[in-house]
Design a protein around this motif. Sequence first.
Motif, PDB file in Angstrom:
ATOM      1  N   MET A   1       0.855  -1.349  -0.034  1.00  0.00           N
ATOM      2  CA  MET A   1       0.160   0.056   0.030  1.00  0.00           C
ATOM      3  C   MET A   1       0.691   1.319   0.003  1.00  0.00           C
ATOM      4  SD  MET A   1      -3.233   1.000   2.667  1.00  0.00           S
ATOM      5  CE  MET A   1      -2.344   1.583   4.071  1.00  0.00           C
ATOM      6  N   LYS A   2       0.737   2.225  -0.939  1.00  0.00           N
ATOM      7  CA  LYS A   2       1.451   3.356  -1.178  1.00  0.00           C
ATOM      8  C   LYS A   2       0.557   4.611  -0.713  1.00  0.00           C
ATOM      9  CE  LYS A   2       4.351   1.845  -4.777  1.00  0.00           C
ATOM     10  NZ  LYS A   2       4.959   1.954  -6.307  1.00  0.00           N
ATOM     11  N   HIS A   3      -0.416   4.512  -1.008  1.00  0.00           N
ATOM     12  CA  HIS A   3      -1.373   5.301  -0.455  1.00  0.00           C
ATOM     13  C   HIS A   3      -2.831   5.109  -0.017  1.00  0.00           C
ATOM     14  CE1 HIS A   3       1.161   8.393  -2.930  1.00  0.00           C
ATOM     15  NE2 HIS A   3       1.126   7.577  -3.811  1.00  0.00           N
ATOM     16  N   LEU A   4      -3.606   5.783   0.507  1.00  0.00           N
ATOM     17  CA  LEU A   4      -5.190   5.347   0.828  1.00  0.00           C
ATOM     18  C   LEU A   4      -5.909   6.400   0.489  1.00  0.00           C
ATOM     19  CD1 LEU A   4      -7.274   3.321   2.088  1.00  0.00           C
ATOM     20  CD2 LEU A   4      -6.806   4.796   4.315  1.00  0.00           C
ATOM     21  N   LEU A   5      -6.239   6.198  -1.049  1.00  0.00           N
ATOM     22  CA  LEU A   5      -7.008   6.941  -1.713  1.00  0.00           C
ATOM     23  C   LEU A   5      -8.605   6.732  -2.040  1.00  0.00           C
ATOM     24  CD1 LEU A   5      -4.563   7.794  -4.665  1.00  0.00           C
ATOM     25  CD2 LEU A   5      -4.740   8.776  -2.334  1.00  0.00           C
ATOM     26  N   LYS A   6      -8.845   5.147  -1.809  1.00  0.00           N
ATOM     27  CA  LYS A   6     -10.283   4.684  -1.962  1.00  0.00           C
ATOM     28  C   LYS A   6      -9.961   3.243  -1.877  1.00  0.00           C
ATOM     29  CE  LYS A   6     -10.365   4.258  -7.073  1.00  0.00           C
ATOM     30  NZ  LYS A   6      -9.081   4.623  -7.494  1.00  0.00           N
ATOM     31  N   LEU A   7     -10.838   2.479  -1.174  1.00  0.00           N
ATOM     32  CA  LEU A   7     -10.953   1.037  -0.736  1.00  0.00           C
ATOM     33  C   LEU A   7     -10.570   0.124  -2.015  1.00  0.00           C
ATOM     34  CD1 LEU A   7     -13.107   0.625   2.111  1.00  0.00           C
ATOM     35  CD2 LEU A   7     -10.739   1.163   2.075  1.00  0.00           C
ATOM     36  N   GLY A   8     -11.159   0.777  -3.238  1.00  0.00           N
ATOM     37  CA  GLY A   8     -10.966  -0.143  -4.505  1.00  0.00           C
ATOM     38  C   GLY A   8      -9.590  -0.152  -4.789  1.00  0.00           C
ATOM     39  N   ASP A   9      -8.631   0.416  -4.270  1.00  0.00           N
ATOM     40  CA  ASP A   9      -7.216   0.255  -4.696  1.00  0.00           C
ATOM     41  C   ASP A   9      -6.488  -0.610  -3.677  1.00  0.00           C
ATOM     42  OD1 ASP A   9      -7.818   2.422  -6.431  1.00  0.00           O
ATOM     43  OD2 ASP A   9      -6.672   4.082  -4.904  1.00  0.00           O
ATOM     44  N   TYR A 105     -13.284  18.226  -1.671  1.00  0.00           N
ATOM     45  CA  TYR A 105     -14.710  17.627  -2.453  1.00  0.00           C
ATOM     46  C   TYR A 105     -14.506  16.522  -3.585  1.00  0.00           C
ATOM     47  CZ  TYR A 105     -16.637  21.591  -0.053  1.00  0.00           C
ATOM     48  OH  TYR A 105     -17.117  21.913   1.186  1.00  0.00           O
ATOM     49  N   ARG A 106     -13.418  16.970  -4.390  1.00  0.00           N
ATOM     50  CA  ARG A 106     -13.287  16.345  -5.859  1.00  0.00           C
ATOM     51  C   ARG A 106     -12.306  15.063  -5.547  1.00  0.00           C
ATOM     52  NH1 ARG A 106     -13.686  21.547  -8.081  1.00  0.00           N
ATOM     53  NH2 ARG A 106     -11.399  21.636  -8.099  1.00  0.00           N
ATOM     54  N   GLN A 107     -12.589  13.649  -5.922  1.00  0.00           N
ATOM     55  CA  GLN A 107     -11.550  12.752  -5.770  1.00  0.00           C
ATOM     56  C   GLN A 107     -10.599  12.965  -6.563  1.00  0.00           C
ATOM     57  OE1 GLN A 107     -11.822   9.987  -3.567  1.00  0.00           O
ATOM     58  NE2 GLN A 107     -10.236   8.779  -4.374  1.00  0.00           N
ATOM     59  N   SER A 108     -10.618  13.729  -7.711  1.00  0.00           N
ATOM     60  CA  SER A 108      -9.525  13.961  -8.528  1.00  0.00           C
ATOM     61  C   SER A 108      -8.343  14.670  -8.082  1.00  0.00           C
ATOM     62  CB  SER A 108      -9.945  14.671  -9.827  1.00  0.00           C
ATOM     63  OG  SER A 108     -10.501  15.890  -9.717  1.00  0.00           O
ATOM     64  N   GLU A 111      -6.445  12.414  -5.646  1.00  0.00           N
ATOM     65  CA  GLU A 111      -5.699  11.545  -6.724  1.00  0.00           C
ATOM     66  C   GLU A 111      -4.405  12.366  -7.198  1.00  0.00           C
ATOM     67  OE1 GLU A 111      -6.197   8.358  -7.625  1.00  0.00           O
ATOM     68  OE2 GLU A 111      -8.397   8.216  -6.885  1.00  0.00           O
ATOM     69  N   ALA A 112      -4.464  13.790  -7.476  1.00  0.00           N
ATOM     70  CA  ALA A 112      -3.472  14.547  -8.111  1.00  0.00           C
ATOM     71  C   ALA A 112      -2.220  14.951  -6.786  1.00  0.00           C
ATOM     72  CB  ALA A 112      -4.118  15.859  -8.532  1.00  0.00           C
ATOM     73  N   LEU A 113      -2.662  15.038  -5.908  1.00  0.00           N
ATOM     74  CA  LEU A 113      -1.926  15.139  -4.761  1.00  0.00           C
ATOM     75  C   LEU A 113      -0.964  13.910  -4.459  1.00  0.00           C
ATOM     76  CD1 LEU A 113      -1.698  17.544  -2.594  1.00  0.00           C
ATOM     77  CD2 LEU A 113      -2.754  15.897  -0.733  1.00  0.00           C
ATOM     78  N   ALA A 114      -1.429  12.704  -4.762  1.00  0.00           N
ATOM     79  CA  ALA A 114      -0.780  11.629  -4.627  1.00  0.00           C
ATOM     80  C   ALA A 114       0.236  11.498  -5.837  1.00  0.00           C
ATOM     81  CB  ALA A 114      -1.768  10.462  -4.652  1.00  0.00           C
ATOM     82  N   THR A 126     -13.871  12.472   0.329  1.00  0.00           N
ATOM     83  CA  THR A 126     -13.946  13.232  -0.917  1.00  0.00           C
ATOM     84  C   THR A 126     -15.545  12.972  -1.102  1.00  0.00           C
ATOM     85  OG1 THR A 126     -13.498  11.397  -2.434  1.00  0.00           O
ATOM     86  CG2 THR A 126     -11.903  12.802  -1.920  1.00  0.00           C
ATOM     87  N   ASP A 127     -16.193  13.616  -2.290  1.00  0.00           N
ATOM     88  CA  ASP A 127     -17.601  13.243  -2.502  1.00  0.00           C
ATOM     89  C   ASP A 127     -17.643  11.859  -2.824  1.00  0.00           C
ATOM     90  OD1 ASP A 127     -17.816  15.985  -1.729  1.00  0.00           O
ATOM     91  OD2 ASP A 127     -18.080  16.576  -3.803  1.00  0.00           O
ATOM     92  N   TYR A 128     -16.707  11.358  -3.326  1.00  0.00           N
ATOM     93  CA  TYR A 128     -16.529  10.021  -3.997  1.00  0.00           C
ATOM     94  C   TYR A 128     -16.443   8.985  -2.983  1.00  0.00           C
ATOM     95  CZ  TYR A 128     -15.481   5.837  -6.784  1.00  0.00           C
ATOM     96  OH  TYR A 128     -15.121   4.597  -7.114  1.00  0.00           O
ATOM     97  N   ALA A 129     -15.822   8.905  -2.049  1.00  0.00           N
ATOM     98  CA  ALA A 129     -15.119   8.059  -1.067  1.00  0.00           C
ATOM     99  C   ALA A 129     -14.795   8.443   0.144  1.00  0.00           C
ATOM    100  CB  ALA A 129     -13.990   7.352  -1.708  1.00  0.00           C
ATOM    101  N   HIS A 130     -15.001   7.585   1.219  1.00  0.00           N
ATOM    102  CA  HIS A 130     -14.598   7.892   2.736  1.00  0.00           C
ATOM    103  C   HIS A 130     -13.708   6.566   3.197  1.00  0.00           C
ATOM    104  CE1 HIS A 130     -14.501   9.721   6.320  1.00  0.00           C
ATOM    105  NE2 HIS A 130     -15.773  10.037   6.829  1.00  0.00           N
TER     106      HIS A 130
END
Length: 304
Positions: A1-9, A105-108, A111-114, A126-130
């Motif tokens: 695991m390199k990041h935690l952005l969403k559980l789908g990863d 707010y935006r998942q993007s 993702e850009a920060l990562a 984010t609005d997409y995932a918690h």
Amino acid sequence: MKHLLKLGDLSPEEILHVLDTADQLKRLHQAGQDPKVLTGKSVALIFNKNSTRTRTSFEVGIYQMGGQGTFLNAATELQIARGEPIQDTARVLGRYYDALVYRTYRQSEVEALAQYSGVPVISGMTDYAHPLQVLTDLMTVREKLGRLEGVRAAFIGDGYNMANSLIVGCLKMGMSLTVACPKGYRPAADVLMFARSCGAPFCLTDSPDEAARGAQVLFTDVWTSMGMEREAERRRRDFAGYTLDAARMALTAPGCLVQHPLPAHRGEEITEEVLEAHAAEIFDEAENRLHVEKAVLAILLAGY
């Protein structure tokens, strides 16, 4: 695991590793033996949305593990509020900090920060995932019921970030899940595609009673999330009949757990009676945010 952005990863094994680590860190904390694995580490807490639990639990958890957390109000203090591109902010903060937590707010944007920071990035919502909240929910359910696989779960409410992450997290852990939301408030299309292709039992319905019937754990969340305040009246009308009340709880399995990420709007998504009857597990859930966040940091920064 390199990041935690969403559980789908994350793979099921990676999710279990977070949960096992959180359990271990909770036991150590209760014994007064917090491992100082973040000594010399600094974590930026970048928030574009209000927060009680996420901000304070990260600040406390980083301190308990010997590190330093810096709160940054992205809406008023950082140059991104004045138009600096997220990739430039990411490149700068990544040279100062060992990890970044971003609630926005935006998942993007997460993702850009990562993509540009060069350090581990954790989504604070984010609005997409918690993802942090659902990892916490999974930890709490396993703590209370002794298992995840085969548990019959249901979510009643808005098919928004909590529903999206619950679908992925519950199904990856072998739970069955029914999601009840009004038409027009369905979870994200890609999440529904995952649910229907993963092979785990999943049902999407507009009947909250169907979702509650036989459930061993019921999840809910506010009907009007941050940034949607202008829609509050319309949402109250659209979600009429979706409240967790005594009649709905009577449909569930004996001993059914209730989980709510908080803050709760008593009388809307949950009645005062139901919330207080299940306050023990709801506030155990709130406490477990601390241990899950410490686990994620320990894995990302200390090789746990």
